[in-house]
Design a protein around this motif. Sequence first.
Motif, PDB file in Angstrom:
ATOM      1  N   PRO A  27      53.372  48.525  21.810  1.00  0.00           N
ATOM      2  CA  PRO A  27      52.064  49.139  22.066  1.00  0.00           C
ATOM      3  C   PRO A  27      51.066  48.174  22.706  1.00  0.00           C
ATOM      4  O   PRO A  27      50.287  48.565  23.575  1.00  0.00           O
ATOM      5  N   ALA A  28      51.099  46.919  22.283  1.00  0.00           N
ATOM      6  CA  ALA A  28      50.190  45.929  22.881  1.00  0.00           C
ATOM      7  C   ALA A  28      50.526  45.714  24.349  1.00  0.00           C
ATOM      8  O   ALA A  28      49.628  45.633  25.196  1.00  0.00           O
ATOM      9  N   ALA A  29      51.812  45.629  24.666  1.00  0.00           N
ATOM     10  CA  ALA A  29      52.222  45.430  26.058  1.00  0.00           C
ATOM     11  C   ALA A  29      51.873  46.644  26.911  1.00  0.00           C
ATOM     12  O   ALA A  29      51.429  46.492  28.055  1.00  0.00           O
ATOM     13  N   CYS A  30      52.037  47.846  26.366  1.00  0.00           N
ATOM     14  CA  CYS A  30      51.695  49.061  27.117  1.00  0.00           C
ATOM     15  C   CYS A  30      50.196  49.146  27.368  1.00  0.00           C
ATOM     16  O   CYS A  30      49.761  49.491  28.470  1.00  0.00           O
ATOM     17  N   ALA A  31      49.402  48.836  26.353  1.00  0.00           N
ATOM     18  CA  ALA A  31      47.945  48.870  26.522  1.00  0.00           C
ATOM     19  C   ALA A  31      47.496  47.839  27.548  1.00  0.00           C
ATOM     20  O   ALA A  31      46.619  48.116  28.386  1.00  0.00           O
ATOM     21  N   LEU A  32      48.093  46.660  27.527  1.00  0.00           N
ATOM     22  CA  LEU A  32      47.736  45.622  28.490  1.00  0.00           C
ATOM     23  C   LEU A  32      48.158  46.016  29.896  1.00  0.00           C
ATOM     24  O   LEU A  32      47.417  45.794  30.859  1.00  0.00           O
ATOM     25  N   THR A  33      49.315  46.620  30.038  1.00  0.00           N
ATOM     26  CA  THR A  33      49.773  47.066  31.358  1.00  0.00           C
ATOM     27  C   THR A  33      48.839  48.131  31.926  1.00  0.00           C
ATOM     28  O   THR A  33      48.428  48.053  33.087  1.00  0.00           O
ATOM     29  N   ILE A  34      48.490  49.108  31.113  1.00  0.00           N
ATOM     30  CA  ILE A  34      47.613  50.184  31.578  1.00  0.00           C
ATOM     31  C   ILE A  34      46.236  49.647  31.949  1.00  0.00           C
ATOM     32  O   ILE A  34      45.692  49.981  33.007  1.00  0.00           O
ATOM     33  N   SER A  35      45.659  48.812  31.098  1.00  0.00           N
ATOM     34  CA  SER A  35      44.322  48.292  31.403  1.00  0.00           C
ATOM     35  C   SER A  35      44.351  47.357  32.617  1.00  0.00           C
ATOM     36  O   SER A  35      43.401  47.339  33.406  1.00  0.00           O
ATOM     37  N   SER A  36      45.434  46.611  32.814  1.00  0.00           N
ATOM     38  CA  SER A  36      45.526  45.733  33.985  1.00  0.00           C
ATOM     39  C   SER A  36      45.640  46.532  35.276  1.00  0.00           C
ATOM     40  O   SER A  36      45.039  46.167  36.293  1.00  0.00           O
ATOM     41  N   ILE A  37      46.398  47.611  35.243  1.00  0.00           N
ATOM     42  CA  ILE A  37      46.520  48.449  36.440  1.00  0.00           C
ATOM     43  C   ILE A  37      45.202  49.153  36.729  1.00  0.00           C
ATOM     44  O   ILE A  37      44.774  49.236  37.886  1.00  0.00           O
ATOM     45  N   LEU A  38      44.533  49.650  35.685  1.00  0.00           N
ATOM     46  CA  LEU A  38      43.224  50.273  35.902  1.00  0.00           C
ATOM     47  C   LEU A  38      42.223  49.268  36.457  1.00  0.00           C
ATOM     48  O   LEU A  38      41.401  49.606  37.322  1.00  0.00           O
ATOM     49  N   TRP A  39      42.271  48.029  35.978  1.00  0.00           N
ATOM     50  CA  TRP A  39      41.365  46.997  36.471  1.00  0.00           C
ATOM     51  C   TRP A  39      41.560  46.770  37.970  1.00  0.00           C
ATOM     52  O   TRP A  39      40.613  46.562  38.708  1.00  0.00           O
ATOM     53  N   LEU A  40      42.785  46.843  38.429  1.00  0.00           N
ATOM     54  CA  LEU A  40      43.078  46.633  39.846  1.00  0.00           C
ATOM     55  C   LEU A  40      42.376  47.675  40.714  1.00  0.00           C
ATOM     56  O   LEU A  40      41.925  47.365  41.817  1.00  0.00           O
ATOM     57  N   PHE A  41      42.240  48.896  40.208  1.00  0.00           N
ATOM     58  CA  PHE A  41      41.635  49.960  41.000  1.00  0.00           C
ATOM     59  C   PHE A  41      40.133  50.112  40.798  1.00  0.00           C
ATOM     60  O   PHE A  41      39.453  50.685  41.655  1.00  0.00           O
ATOM     61  N   PHE A  42      39.591  49.632  39.676  1.00  0.00           N
ATOM     62  CA  PHE A  42      38.179  49.855  39.376  1.00  0.00           C
ATOM     63  C   PHE A  42      37.358  48.569  39.305  1.00  0.00           C
ATOM     64  O   PHE A  42      36.286  48.550  38.708  1.00  0.00           O
ATOM     65  N   ASN A  43      37.807  47.493  39.919  1.00  0.00           N
ATOM     66  CA  ASN A  43      37.081  46.232  39.851  1.00  0.00           C
ATOM     67  C   ASN A  43      36.132  46.017  41.028  1.00  0.00           C
ATOM     68  O   ASN A  43      35.602  44.935  41.195  1.00  0.00           O
ATOM     69  N   HIS A  44      35.887  47.030  41.817  1.00  0.00           N
ATOM     70  CA  HIS A  44      35.115  46.866  43.050  1.00  0.00           C
ATOM     71  C   HIS A  44      33.714  46.287  42.871  1.00  0.00           C
ATOM     72  O   HIS A  44      33.297  45.472  43.698  1.00  0.00           O
ATOM     73  N   PRO A  45      32.951  46.654  41.843  1.00  0.00           N
ATOM     74  CA  PRO A  45      31.598  46.092  41.752  1.00  0.00           C
ATOM     75  C   PRO A  45      31.554  44.581  41.523  1.00  0.00           C
ATOM     76  O   PRO A  45      30.562  43.937  41.860  1.00  0.00           O
ATOM     77  N   ILE A  46      32.598  44.001  40.952  1.00  0.00           N
ATOM     78  CA  ILE A  46      32.569  42.572  40.646  1.00  0.00           C
ATOM     79  C   ILE A  46      33.843  41.888  41.138  1.00  0.00           C
ATOM     80  O   ILE A  46      34.450  41.093  40.428  1.00  0.00           O
ATOM     81  N   GLU A  47      34.245  42.179  42.362  1.00  0.00           N
ATOM     82  CA  GLU A  47      35.504  41.660  42.893  1.00  0.00           C
ATOM     83  C   GLU A  47      35.502  40.162  43.158  1.00  0.00           C
ATOM     84  O   GLU A  47      36.483  39.498  42.938  1.00  0.00           O
ATOM     85  N   GLY A  48      34.446  39.638  43.668  1.00  0.00           N
ATOM     86  CA  GLY A  48      34.437  38.224  44.039  1.00  0.00           C
ATOM     87  C   GLY A  48      34.801  38.049  45.507  1.00  0.00           C
ATOM     88  O   GLY A  48      34.806  38.995  46.295  1.00  0.00           O
ATOM     89  N   ARG A  49      35.128  36.817  45.862  1.00  0.00           N
ATOM     90  CA  ARG A  49      35.434  36.506  47.258  1.00  0.00           C
ATOM     91  C   ARG A  49      36.815  37.027  47.649  1.00  0.00           C
ATOM     92  O   ARG A  49      37.715  37.127  46.832  1.00  0.00           O
ATOM     93  N   VAL A  50      36.959  37.321  48.937  1.00  0.00           N
ATOM     94  CA  VAL A  50      38.260  37.719  49.474  1.00  0.00           C
ATOM     95  C   VAL A  50      39.038  36.439  49.772  1.00  0.00           C
ATOM     96  O   VAL A  50      38.591  35.573  50.520  1.00  0.00           O
ATOM     97  N   LEU A  51      40.211  36.317  49.177  1.00  0.00           N
ATOM     98  CA  LEU A  51      41.028  35.123  49.352  1.00  0.00           C
ATOM     99  C   LEU A  51      42.025  35.282  50.492  1.00  0.00           C
ATOM    100  O   LEU A  51      42.374  34.312  51.154  1.00  0.00           O
ATOM    101  N   TYR A  52      42.502  36.512  50.686  1.00  0.00           N
ATOM    102  CA  TYR A  52      43.457  36.786  51.760  1.00  0.00           C
ATOM    103  C   TYR A  52      43.196  38.187  52.282  1.00  0.00           C
ATOM    104  O   TYR A  52      43.197  39.151  51.523  1.00  0.00           O
ATOM    105  N   SER A  53      42.948  38.307  53.572  1.00  0.00           N
ATOM    106  CA  SER A  53      42.674  39.598  54.187  1.00  0.00           C
ATOM    107  C   SER A  53      43.950  40.201  54.737  1.00  0.00           C
ATOM    108  O   SER A  53      44.679  39.561  55.495  1.00  0.00           O
ATOM    109  N   ILE A  54      44.213  41.458  54.357  1.00  0.00           N
ATOM    110  CA  ILE A  54      45.354  42.185  54.887  1.00  0.00           C
ATOM    111  C   ILE A  54      44.935  42.895  56.164  1.00  0.00           C
ATOM    112  O   ILE A  54      45.622  42.823  57.174  1.00  0.00           O
ATOM    113  N   ASP A  55      43.825  43.588  56.138  1.00  0.00           N
ATOM    114  CA  ASP A  55      43.188  44.133  57.324  1.00  0.00           C
ATOM    115  C   ASP A  55      41.684  44.117  57.084  1.00  0.00           C
ATOM    116  O   ASP A  55      41.220  43.493  56.148  1.00  0.00           O
TER     117      ASP A  55
END
Length: 92
Positions: A27-55
């Motif tokens: 359960p801990a691993a599943c909760a961490l996986t879900i929250s990490s994936i959600l963070w990837l999609f909803f972190n826009h307000p506090i993203e920080g600097r772009v380290l590598y540009s794809i386009d």
Amino acid sequence: MDPFHALVLLNAVFACAAWSLAKPSWPAACALTISSILWLFFNHPIEGRVLYSIDYQTGVTESDFVSAAGLLLAAATIMRSMRSRSAGAPPN
């Protein structure tokens, strides 16, 4: 999404990571996986600097490493949980 909700989700990632480190379980691993994936999609307000540009619209930012670290920790948690069960330890 405003910065407040992004910070709440970031705290959820950290809380799930602490849970995974303190008591490794599925359960801990599943909760961490879900929250990490959600963070990837909803972190826009506090993203920080772009380290590598794809386009011109997408790239790897500083906060994307939080998701990567969370997914790695979730994988390690699954491995630790499986190892403890195979060693005969009581399930978590």
